[in-house]
Write a protein that holds these residues in place. Structure first.
Motif, PDB file in Angstrom:
ATOM      1  N   PHE A   1     101.326  -3.888  33.772  1.00 49.61           N
ATOM      2  CA  PHE A   1     102.438  -4.028  34.699  1.00 49.61           C
ATOM      3  C   PHE A   1     102.079  -4.943  35.850  1.00 49.61           C
ATOM      4  O   PHE A   1     100.920  -5.178  36.159  1.00 49.61           O
ATOM      5  CB  PHE A   1     102.914  -2.660  35.221  1.00 49.61           C
ATOM      6  CG  PHE A   1     101.951  -1.964  36.138  1.00 49.61           C
ATOM      7  CD1 PHE A   1     101.864  -2.320  37.481  1.00 49.61           C
ATOM      8  CD2 PHE A   1     101.152  -0.925  35.676  1.00 49.61           C
ATOM      9  CE1 PHE A   1     100.997  -1.669  38.344  1.00 49.61           C
ATOM     10  CE2 PHE A   1     100.275  -0.269  36.533  1.00 49.61           C
ATOM     11  CZ  PHE A   1     100.195  -0.638  37.868  1.00 49.61           C
TER      12      PHE A   1
ATOM     13  N   HIS B   1     108.985  -2.860  42.861  1.00 53.01           N
ATOM     14  CA  HIS B   1     109.257  -2.389  41.506  1.00 53.01           C
ATOM     15  C   HIS B   1     108.102  -2.790  40.607  1.00 53.01           C
ATOM     16  O   HIS B   1     107.301  -3.669  40.951  1.00 53.01           O
ATOM     17  CB  HIS B   1     110.558  -3.005  40.969  1.00 53.01           C
ATOM     18  CG  HIS B   1     111.749  -2.773  41.835  1.00 53.01           C
ATOM     19  ND1 HIS B   1     112.495  -1.632  41.785  1.00 53.01           N
ATOM     20  CD2 HIS B   1     112.310  -3.558  42.809  1.00 53.01           C
ATOM     21  CE1 HIS B   1     113.485  -1.706  42.662  1.00 53.01           C
ATOM     22  NE2 HIS B   1     113.395  -2.869  43.299  1.00 53.01           N
TER      23      HIS B   1
ATOM     24  N   LEU C   1     107.144  -4.238  36.861  1.00 60.08           N
ATOM     25  CA  LEU C   1     107.537  -4.856  35.598  1.00 60.08           C
ATOM     26  C   LEU C   1     106.486  -4.516  34.548  1.00 60.08           C
ATOM     27  O   LEU C   1     105.289  -4.713  34.782  1.00 60.08           O
ATOM     28  CB  LEU C   1     107.625  -6.376  35.727  1.00 60.08           C
ATOM     29  CG  LEU C   1     108.842  -7.000  36.401  1.00 60.08           C
ATOM     30  CD1 LEU C   1     108.762  -8.519  36.270  1.00 60.08           C
ATOM     31  CD2 LEU C   1     110.135  -6.485  35.800  1.00 60.08           C
ATOM     32  N   HIS C   2     106.919  -3.999  33.429  1.00 60.81           N
ATOM     33  CA  HIS C   2     106.029  -3.626  32.345  1.00 60.81           C
ATOM     34  C   HIS C   2     106.278  -4.533  31.140  1.00 60.81           C
ATOM     35  O   HIS C   2     107.282  -5.240  31.075  1.00 60.81           O
ATOM     36  CB  HIS C   2     106.284  -2.176  31.905  1.00 60.81           C
ATOM     37  CG  HIS C   2     105.929  -1.159  32.936  1.00 60.81           C
ATOM     38  ND1 HIS C   2     104.772  -0.426  32.891  1.00 60.81           N
ATOM     39  CD2 HIS C   2     106.597  -0.740  34.047  1.00 60.81           C
ATOM     40  CE1 HIS C   2     104.730   0.405  33.917  1.00 60.81           C
ATOM     41  NE2 HIS C   2     105.832   0.230  34.635  1.00 60.81           N
TER      42      HIS C   2
ATOM     43  N   SER D   1     109.937  -4.747  29.784  1.00 60.21           N
ATOM     44  CA  SER D   1     110.965  -4.754  30.826  1.00 60.21           C
ATOM     45  C   SER D   1     112.061  -5.748  30.461  1.00 60.21           C
ATOM     46  O   SER D   1     111.796  -6.879  30.050  1.00 60.21           O
ATOM     47  CB  SER D   1     110.358  -5.133  32.173  1.00 60.21           C
ATOM     48  OG  SER D   1     109.607  -4.074  32.705  1.00 60.21           O
TER      49      SER D   1
ATOM     50  N   LYS E   1     119.281  -2.272  36.399  1.00 57.11           N
ATOM     51  CA  LYS E   1     118.076  -2.298  37.216  1.00 57.11           C
ATOM     52  C   LYS E   1     117.980  -3.641  37.950  1.00 57.11           C
ATOM     53  O   LYS E   1     118.432  -4.677  37.441  1.00 57.11           O
ATOM     54  CB  LYS E   1     116.848  -2.076  36.336  1.00 57.11           C
ATOM     55  CG  LYS E   1     116.785  -0.679  35.707  1.00 57.11           C
ATOM     56  CD  LYS E   1     116.613   0.392  36.772  1.00 57.11           C
ATOM     57  CE  LYS E   1     116.330   1.770  36.165  1.00 57.11           C
ATOM     58  NZ  LYS E   1     117.505   2.376  35.526  1.00 57.11           N
TER      59      LYS E   1
ATOM     60  N   TRP F   1     115.749  -5.846  38.414  1.00 58.91           N
ATOM     61  CA  TRP F   1     115.031  -6.973  37.809  1.00 58.91           C
ATOM     62  C   TRP F   1     115.769  -7.564  36.604  1.00 58.91           C
ATOM     63  O   TRP F   1     115.321  -8.530  36.008  1.00 58.91           O
ATOM     64  CB  TRP F   1     113.618  -6.548  37.401  1.00 58.91           C
ATOM     65  CG  TRP F   1     113.573  -5.352  36.471  1.00 58.91           C
ATOM     66  CD1 TRP F   1     113.719  -5.344  35.116  1.00 58.91           C
ATOM     67  CD2 TRP F   1     113.388  -3.981  36.856  1.00 58.91           C
ATOM     68  NE1 TRP F   1     113.646  -4.069  34.618  1.00 58.91           N
ATOM     69  CE2 TRP F   1     113.421  -3.213  35.669  1.00 58.91           C
ATOM     70  CE3 TRP F   1     113.181  -3.328  38.085  1.00 58.91           C
ATOM     71  CZ2 TRP F   1     113.269  -1.820  35.676  1.00 58.91           C
ATOM     72  CZ3 TRP F   1     113.028  -1.962  38.088  1.00 58.91           C
ATOM     73  CH2 TRP F   1     113.064  -1.218  36.902  1.00 58.91           C
TER      74      TRP F   1
ATOM     75  N   ALA G   1     108.112  -9.839  28.345  1.00 63.16           N
ATOM     76  CA  ALA G   1     109.429  -9.517  28.890  1.00 63.16           C
ATOM     77  C   ALA G   1     110.483  -9.658  27.800  1.00 63.16           C
ATOM     78  O   ALA G   1     110.295 -10.372  26.818  1.00 63.16           O
ATOM     79  CB  ALA G   1     109.756 -10.432  30.061  1.00 63.16           C
TER      80      ALA G   1
ATOM     81  N   GLY H   1     116.859  -0.795  31.834  1.00 66.15           N
ATOM     82  CA  GLY H   1     115.924  -1.763  32.387  1.00 66.15           C
ATOM     83  C   GLY H   1     114.734  -2.071  31.515  1.00 66.15           C
ATOM     84  O   GLY H   1     113.807  -2.768  31.936  1.00 66.15           O
ATOM     85  N   THR H   2     114.739  -1.578  30.287  1.00 70.82           N
ATOM     86  CA  THR H   2     113.617  -1.804  29.375  1.00 70.82           C
ATOM     87  C   THR H   2     114.088  -1.642  27.944  1.00 70.82           C
ATOM     88  O   THR H   2     115.066  -0.936  27.679  1.00 70.82           O
ATOM     89  CB  THR H   2     112.473  -0.803  29.647  1.00 70.82           C
ATOM     90  OG1 THR H   2     111.398  -1.044  28.739  1.00 70.82           O
ATOM     91  CG2 THR H   2     112.943   0.640  29.489  1.00 70.82           C
TER      92      THR H   2
END
Length: 926
Positions: free
Chosen positions: A434, A444, A446-447, A450, A486, A488, A550, A586-587
């Motif tokens: 992340f 936030h 990000l993984h 995401s 979300k 992002w 991503a 969001g993912t």
């Protein structure tokens, strides 16, 4: 046109007599016609009406289709002439550039400028230029349109000149809709009526389009398919298209979709089945009792995706559902009557009592077995059941991150629960990486997985009220529980026509979509063709920091590598309601069937099932809020355009006044030094390999449509011309400039030249002289190497694997290839349109013998190749001799993929446009 079979008949519609060429009359002599597939009857009528004594269509061609053998391999050549051509601006602008250049060339050859005009109706829709620069705010549409006009002013000036200079050519202005949706909702006639040989004649509406998804129009019974710009230009200039009589695959549908299953889910299953069956170069025809309850919009969705299952077309017959749609979409009643009467008179009408046709092969799908699904991470046929998405993404992530294991300690975090063995399994399967990012003063994470792009886009789905209203209802139910996308996630809503926004506003669902983050950003293809615009700077940096995988989810039809966004590695196709759902989560690293999307205002988990609408809810809103007046209002002045469009000025002249200052529109070099005598097809000797590619190289790989890297040859060229990086626009928007596009050929950021090991990007080795090993090659951009080879007067060859050139019908993938100096492309197999485009540009298409490829002969790209035994294109095979640096050589036989006499003629002339020019100039000199 003649009537050698004496089958002309007439019918009266709205007080007017219409002549037509009767298939039932012809069937009296050839009874096999009664069992022909619908699509083959349309082809037969086309030949019958265009019979010209054998110059292009003769009695033998008509008999071959009338006596069509369903089981026979495609081998007999016929000449097909579409009734009209549709173009979008990315492919249409270079087509009009070519026509403008041809006017200059024909004058130099002794002809007249006005000899170059479309002979048939040609309609261009500007839909590929708008980008998602601004999103998530009420003025997104207005701001993106202003940026679009500023960015594309030179192109739009050129189109203004074209619509005034050429006859039979109209332009649907920007900010109106997507070409295929506009075609379905307005442009399509289904049955044409025009003066031919002095009498009003009725005949099927057939269409070529400079976009592979032209097949969307098959959903309403119009036979059409995507062609390259070169083939479209030839049709516009009155040249029939040579094709082999195809096999036709019958696809029977029975039953009904289950509750909660969408047309998108259905089409992804169809794509999966037909890809597995193998339908490249074939027609697909849908039939069965399942069609009787299938809305026209669902049919159009399935037809739209024909390129994704590899077929030339995926067609549905004319029936009552088609008539109902014509009426719903506001078509003239006299036209609707013509369609119905003509279809019934010609045996093209289908209902429950229509006898089954004979097909080359058959598939069956029980619609009740279809499940909610997505497709990805980089091909439309990679269908994943929604319930399996979490697991499948884990497998994808493992593949995409296996080279990341050596990254710095501290960048990788692992779950701490579970035993030692379980943690070891996690370590090998899915590292949890992340990056911390700040958005609006909040931090936030990000993984991997995401979601950074969620786009409701593309004619494939935005033409379908059921999935669009479904998306609105998901948003409404989510907003009521306090959920939104979300921060992002870049969200966007880009419908294919203004009708969509009308019914979303009428149902109050536009407000609900906005509450969850989905604001109207434009009327165009946007994210589906890579015009997704920039991500937030923090998001891009976060992805780059740890090389995150991503993701994007879009309701489009294409998700090829590098297409959606340069920072997105995993892209998934899904229905609009699922696009909204994933934006809320969001993912994509989630199981939406068991895990919550988020929490409501009271902290309670909200699951997908809690916000998914019922079919009854959707159907009620459709019935009460969509009517013909909505279509008439939006299409009543469709060619007029906005104030900004009408303020554009352009030259009033037959010849286009080219400007050396323009970086968008440039006179291409195709006709430089052209003479009346063709060069012929000569053996190729001493050729170098420009690129050695693997399987599934798409036209996106060969000629990208998206962002221009400032460090690429194209980026450097623009900067040398004084263009700022912020004004680069995209490759797609600059297709009117060969200097940009040639530099962009093979410049996709994800393409892999096997000569370079695993390195991504448009690179190759330049070899000086005849004796150099791979290690002695000089690494450089493919364009730069090609130019050095051009200085050496060295011909070039490209090697590829299976399905070379799949994807969009992108003529620049062939134009760029020839301008780089490539004389031949040798692959394991070609997708249909790209092979045709190569032929249209005079590039020789070759294939390895079945079961063979470059690896069979241990080719590493450093060899010097000779291709002999071509016999001016008459030979079906040729001999390739590969000579290595040590002087050893190996010879093997390959197939010459020139399928018809006309194709051989085109390549001898250096391309179809050269062929047409010489014919027109010769007519003027006679």
């Amino acid at each position: 046109m003649s009537d050698i079979f004496n089958v002309k008949d007439s019918l009266t519609v709205a007080g007017k007599d219409h002549a037509y060429y009767s298939l039932p009359k012809l069937a009296e002599k050839y009874p096999n016609i009664n069992r022909l597939p619908y699509s083959m009857k349309v082809v037969l009528e086309n030949l019958l009406r265009n019979e010209d004594g054998g110059q292009s269509v003769g009695e033998n061609h008509i008999e071959a289709v009338a006596n069509w053998d369903a089981g026979a391999e495609a081998s007999k050549e016929i000449a097909f002439m579409p009734a009209r051509v549709v173009l979008q601006d990315f492919t249409g602008v270079p087509s009009v550039v070519d026509l403008a250049a041809m006017r200059d060339a024909v004058v130099k050859l002794g002809g007249k400028a006005d000899q170059i005009n479309p002979f048939i109706p040609s309609e261009l829709v500007v839909d590929h230029s708008v980008q998602v620069d601004v999103y998530g705010r009420e003025d997104s549409l207005d701001l993106n349109e202003k940026i679009e006009f500023k960015r594309n002013n030179e192109r739009y000036e050129f189109l203004h000149w074209g619509k005034n200079a050429f006859e039979n050519f109209v332009v649907v202005p920007p900010a109106t809709g997507i070409v295929h949706q506009v075609n379905l909702e307005y442009l399509a006639r289904v049955v044409m009526a025009s003066e031919q040989n002095g009498e009003l004649t009725a005949y099927p509406d057939t269409v070529f389009g400079t976009d592979s998804h032209t097949t969307m129009i098959n959903g309403i019974g119009v036979l059409g398919w995507g062609v390259g710009g070169i083939e479209a230009e030839a049709a516009m200039l009155g040249q029939p298209s040579s094709m082999l009589i195809p096999q036709v695959v019958g696809f029977e549908m029975t039953g009904k979709l289950q509750e909660g299953v969408t047309a998108t889910d259905l089409v992804l299953r169809v794509v999966e089945m037909l890809r597995a069956h193998g339908v490249v170069g074939k027609f697909v025809e849908f039939y069965g009792e399942g069609l009787h309850s299938m809305p026209l919009a669902d049919r159009a969705t399935i037809a739209n995706m024909a390129p994704e299952y590899g077929a030339t077309c995926g067609i549905f017959p004319i029936d009552q559902m088609a008539i109902d749609y014509l009426r719903l979409s506001g078509r003239d009643e006299a036209q609707i009557e013509l369609v119905e009467q003509y279809a019934k008179a010609q045996g093209l009408w289908h209902d429950a009592d229509t006898p089954a046709a004979t097909y080359s092969s058959n598939l069956h799908l029980d619609l009740s077995t279809v499940q909610p699904a997505l497709a990805g991470p980089n091909l439309p046929q990679q269908r994943i059941n929604l319930a399996d998405m979490h697991q499948k993404f884990g497998e994808t992530l493992h593949t995409m991150t296996k080279d990341r294991a050596s990254e710095k300690e501290g960048k990788v975090r692992f779950d701490e629960e579970g035993g030692e063995q379980e943690q070891a399994e996690r370590l090998s399967a899915k590292p949890k990486v992340f990056s911390s990012i700040d958005i609006d003063n909040k931090t936030h994470q990000l993984h991997d997985g995401s979601l950074v792009i969620a786009a409701i886009t593309s004619c494939t789905n935005t033409s379908n009220p059921a999935v669009m209203i479904g998306a609105g209802l998901v948003a409404k139910k989510a907003a009521a529980k306090g959920l939104k996308a979300k921060p992002w996630v870049k969200t966007s809503l880009a419908p294919g026509s203004k009708v969509v926004t009308d019914y979303l506003e009428k149902t109050k669902l536009m407000d609900e979509l906005e509450k969850t983050g989905f604001y109207l950003v434009g009327y165009g293809c946007t994210t589906c063709i890579g015009n997704s615009g920039p991500l937030l700077e923090a998001v891009e940096k976060g992805i780059e920091e740890n090389n995150l995988v991503a993701a994007a989810v879009l309701s489009g039809n294409r998700n090829f590598e590098g297409r959606i966004h340069s920072h997105v590695k995993a892209s998934y196709l899904a229905s609009p309601p699922l696009v909204v759902a994933y934006a809320l989560a969001g993912t994509v690293d989630i199981d939406l069937t068991t895990q919550p999307l988020g929490q409501d205002q009271e902290g309670n988990d909200v699951f997908l099932k809690d916000i998914w609408p019922t079919s009854a809810e959707i159907n009620e809103l459709i019935a009460n809020n969509i009517d013909a007046e909505m279509f008439r209002k939006n299409y009543g002045e469709v060619f007029n355009g906005s104030e900004a469009w009408n303020a554009i000025s352009s030259a009033d002249s037959q010849l286009y006044p080219w400007s050396d200052e323009s970086t968008y529109i440039k006179n291409p070099p195709f006709f430089e030094d052209m003479t009346m005598e063709p060069e012929g097809i000569k053996d190729i000797t001493g050729a170098r390999i420009l690129g050695l590619f693997g399987n599934s190289i798409t036209t996106d790989h060969i000629s990208p449509a998206g962002n221009i890297d400032p460090n690429s040859p194209a980026g450097k060229y623009l900067q040398q011309r004084g263009v700022l990086q912020a004004d680069f626009n995209s490759y797609g928007s600059r297709r009117g400039n060969d200097a940009v596009m040639t530099r962009g050929t093979f410049a996709n950021i994800r393409i892999k030249n096997k000569m370079m090991g695993g390195k991504e990007g448009g690179y190759t080795y330049y070899f000086s002289g005849d004796k150099a090993t791979l290690e002695q090659g000089e690494e450089m951009a493919i364009y730069d190497a090609a130019m050095k080879y051009k200085e050496d007067k060295r011909p070039l060859v490209v090697l590829g694997g299976e399905e070379y050139g799949s994807g969009s019908s992108r003529d620049w993938a062939a134009k760029g290839t020839i301008l780089l100096g490539v004389k031949a492309v040798l692959t394991s197999s070609f997708e249909r349109i790209h092979r045709s485009n190569l032929v249209g540009m005079g590039v020789l298409p070759l294939t390895f013998k079945k079961g063979e490829n470059a690896d069979t002969y241990n080719l590493d790209g450093s060899e010097v190749l000779s291709i002999t035994g071509l016999e001016n294109g008459e030979s079906r095979t040729a001999t390739v001799t590969a000579t290595r640096a040590d002087g050893s050589s190996e010879s093997f036989e390959v197939n010459v993929m020139l399928q018809t006499p006309k194709e051989r003629e085109y390549v001898r002339h250096g391309g179809v446009l050269h062929y047409v020019l010489r014919q027109l100039a010769a007519e003027n000199q006679a």
